[in-house]
Scaffold this motif. Structure first.
Motif, PDB file in Angstrom:
ATOM      1  N   GLU A 203       0.833  -1.201   0.000  1.00 59.12           N
ATOM      2  CA  GLU A 203       0.000   0.000   0.000  1.00 59.12           C
ATOM      3  C   GLU A 203       0.872   1.258   0.000  1.00 59.12           C
ATOM      4  O   GLU A 203       1.839   1.348   0.751  1.00 59.12           O
ATOM      5  CB  GLU A 203      -0.902   0.034   1.238  1.00 59.12           C
ATOM      6  N   CYS A 204       0.511   2.197  -0.847  1.00 60.18           N
ATOM      7  CA  CYS A 204       1.119   3.524  -0.839  1.00 60.18           C
ATOM      8  C   CYS A 204       0.000   4.526  -0.582  1.00 60.18           C
ATOM      9  O   CYS A 204      -1.003   4.529  -1.298  1.00 60.18           O
ATOM     10  CB  CYS A 204       1.802   3.826  -2.180  1.00 60.18           C
ATOM     11  N   ARG A 205       0.150   5.347   0.435  1.00 57.85           N
ATOM     12  CA  ARG A 205      -0.916   6.268   0.811  1.00 57.85           C
ATOM     13  C   ARG A 205      -0.389   7.704   0.885  1.00 57.85           C
ATOM     14  O   ARG A 205       0.742   7.924   1.318  1.00 57.85           O
ATOM     15  CB  ARG A 205      -1.486   5.877   2.179  1.00 57.85           C
ATOM     16  N   THR A 206      -1.221   8.647   0.471  1.00 67.76           N
ATOM     17  CA  THR A 206      -0.956  10.062   0.712  1.00 67.76           C
ATOM     18  C   THR A 206      -1.853  10.491   1.860  1.00 67.76           C
ATOM     19  O   THR A 206      -3.075  10.324   1.803  1.00 67.76           O
ATOM     20  CB  THR A 206      -1.240  10.905  -0.543  1.00 67.76           C
TER      21      THR A 206
ATOM     22  N   THR B   3      -6.135   9.525   5.285  1.00 65.45           N
ATOM     23  CA  THR B   3      -5.651   9.115   3.971  1.00 65.45           C
ATOM     24  C   THR B   3      -6.538   9.745   2.900  1.00 65.45           C
ATOM     25  O   THR B   3      -7.745   9.512   2.879  1.00 65.45           O
ATOM     26  CB  THR B   3      -5.665   7.591   3.822  1.00 65.45           C
TER      27      THR B   3
ATOM     28  N   TRP C 109      -5.517   9.613  -0.493  1.00 60.95           N
ATOM     29  CA  TRP C 109      -5.358   8.864  -1.741  1.00 60.95           C
ATOM     30  C   TRP C 109      -4.616   7.563  -1.471  1.00 60.95           C
ATOM     31  O   TRP C 109      -3.545   7.561  -0.873  1.00 60.95           O
ATOM     32  CB  TRP C 109      -4.623   9.681  -2.794  1.00 60.95           C
ATOM     33  N   ASP C 110      -5.228   6.459  -1.882  1.00 60.55           N
ATOM     34  CA  ASP C 110      -4.624   5.134  -1.782  1.00 60.55           C
ATOM     35  C   ASP C 110      -4.210   4.740  -3.200  1.00 60.55           C
ATOM     36  O   ASP C 110      -5.059   4.469  -4.044  1.00 60.55           O
ATOM     37  CB  ASP C 110      -5.653   4.148  -1.214  1.00 60.55           C
ATOM     38  N   TRP C 111      -2.908   4.719  -3.463  1.00 61.27           N
ATOM     39  CA  TRP C 111      -2.410   4.607  -4.828  1.00 61.27           C
ATOM     40  C   TRP C 111      -2.680   3.225  -5.422  1.00 61.27           C
ATOM     41  O   TRP C 111      -2.168   2.216  -4.922  1.00 61.27           O
ATOM     42  CB  TRP C 111      -0.912   4.903  -4.850  1.00 61.27           C
TER      43      TRP C 111
ATOM     44  N   ARG D 270      -1.235  -0.940  -4.878  1.00 54.45           N
ATOM     45  CA  ARG D 270      -2.194  -1.965  -4.462  1.00 54.45           C
ATOM     46  C   ARG D 270      -2.357  -3.050  -5.525  1.00 54.45           C
ATOM     47  O   ARG D 270      -2.446  -4.245  -5.212  1.00 54.45           O
ATOM     48  CB  ARG D 270      -3.544  -1.305  -4.164  1.00 54.45           C
TER      49      ARG D 270
ATOM     50  N   TYR E  47       4.155   4.197   3.246  1.00 60.98           N
ATOM     51  CA  TYR E  47       4.199   2.939   2.502  1.00 60.98           C
ATOM     52  C   TYR E  47       4.093   1.777   3.485  1.00 60.98           C
ATOM     53  O   TYR E  47       4.847   1.705   4.460  1.00 60.98           O
ATOM     54  CB  TYR E  47       5.511   2.830   1.721  1.00 60.98           C
ATOM     55  N   GLU E  48       3.161   0.863   3.224  1.00 64.97           N
ATOM     56  CA  GLU E  48       2.997  -0.329   4.056  1.00 64.97           C
ATOM     57  C   GLU E  48       3.204  -1.563   3.193  1.00 64.97           C
ATOM     58  O   GLU E  48       2.549  -1.737   2.156  1.00 64.97           O
ATOM     59  CB  GLU E  48       1.608  -0.371   4.693  1.00 64.97           C
TER      60      GLU E  48
END
Length: 296
Positions: A188-191, A203, A205-207, A211, A244-245
């Motif tokens: 997961e990449c999050r803004t 959050t 935006w979840d890119w 995902r 980033y997870e």
């Protein structure tokens, strides 16, 4: 709460062309057989006794801290205490004092169900112009009856570019440097919008490019690549940061899920609108609003 943990040094030489990173050569992974062949012997009783605890850290030298902080974050406080007590019976050093300090300072924290490796202190990475680069090793393994076992190492390479006034992009790779093949159930990449304290961060935006490249059941020794994707959003005058997870499972019988969360530096969208955002660095007082309850 911010702990006194390891913040790794910059690992990459940055080569930029037109605001984007050049192609990065990845060394062939070391896929020699791991000493670990089966995780099924690691029972719940072993974990509770502090005899079989996971760790994820930049290097094995930080494994002790990772064992304790990760166990606490997963709600395994008894296991963390047992591990530290057993370590004290065989060694007395500065690291032991650090571990005991972590135990005492974390007892009041609410356990998290997210596997966040302890030795990384936010923010992680390097800023070069409008580009933020994370290039971090993630070595992982477990302690079993006092023995440190290293299973493998990943290399996390991620780029977040402030493309324009309200335009951003993400791309990168997660490579397997050593150890068995790996599947990525979570990538997961999050803004994240940094709200005014004491309200929680949100959050925005979840890119999907991150995902969509999660490899849930496919084990590979090749890089998990994140193709470039753009997003437009945000509000002038507000502050955001990427996070980033990554969770992974090695191709070993009975293997658990390892993982980490890496938080990048913050950036501020300038006001009036139309001006390109700027990254907030530790000495950037002009862009570090006091209203945020964050360590800069």
């Amino acid at each position: 709460m911010r702990r006194d943990r390891y913040l790794s040094a910059v690992l990459a030489t940055l080569v930029l062309a037109l605001g984007l990173p050049s192609t990065v050569a990845v060394a062939a992974p070391d896929t020699t057989a791991s000493a670990v062949t089966d995780f099924t012997d690691c029972t719940t009783v072993d974990i509770e006794a502090g005899d079989c605890l996971l760790w994820v850290a930049p290097t094995p030298q930080e494994a002790d801290v990772a064992v304790v902080t990760q166990a606490l974050e997963l709600g395994q406080a008894e296991a963390a205490h047992a591990f530290v007590e057993k370590r004290a019976s065989v060694v007395s050093d500065a690291k032991q004092e650090e571990l005991e300090s972590i135990l005492s300072s974390d007892e009041s924290e609410v356990p998290s169900q997210s596997l966040a490796a302890g030795p990384w202190d936010p923010p992680v990475g390097q800023v070069s112009g409008f580009l933020h680069i994370i290039n971090e090793p993630a070595t992982y393994g477990y302690y079993s009856n006092g023995e440190l076992v290293t299973v493998g190492q990943l290399q996390v390479l991620l780029y977040y570019n402030l493309e324009g006034a309200l335009e951003y992009s993400i791309q990168g790779d997660i490579s397997i440097n050593s150890g068995p093949g790996v599947a990525f159930p979570v990538f997961e990449c999050r803004t994240i919008h940094e709200e005014i304290w004491p309200f929680p961060e949100v959050t925005v935006w979840d890119w999907p490019n991150c995902r969509n490249y999660a490899q849930r059941n496919y084990y590979t020794t090749f890089p998990a690549s994140v193709p470039t994707e753009n997003w437009s959003g945000g509000t002038p005058g507000e502050t955001y940061h990427p996070e980033y997870e990554i969770n992974w499972r090695p191709d070993i019988a009975g293997a658990p899920l390892f993982g980490l969360i890496l938080q990048a530096h913050s950036y501020r969208i300038e006001n009036p609108p139309g001006v390109r955002p700027t990254w907030i660095l530790p000495d950037d007082a002009a862009h570090s609003p006091a209203r945020l309850d964050r360590a800069s």
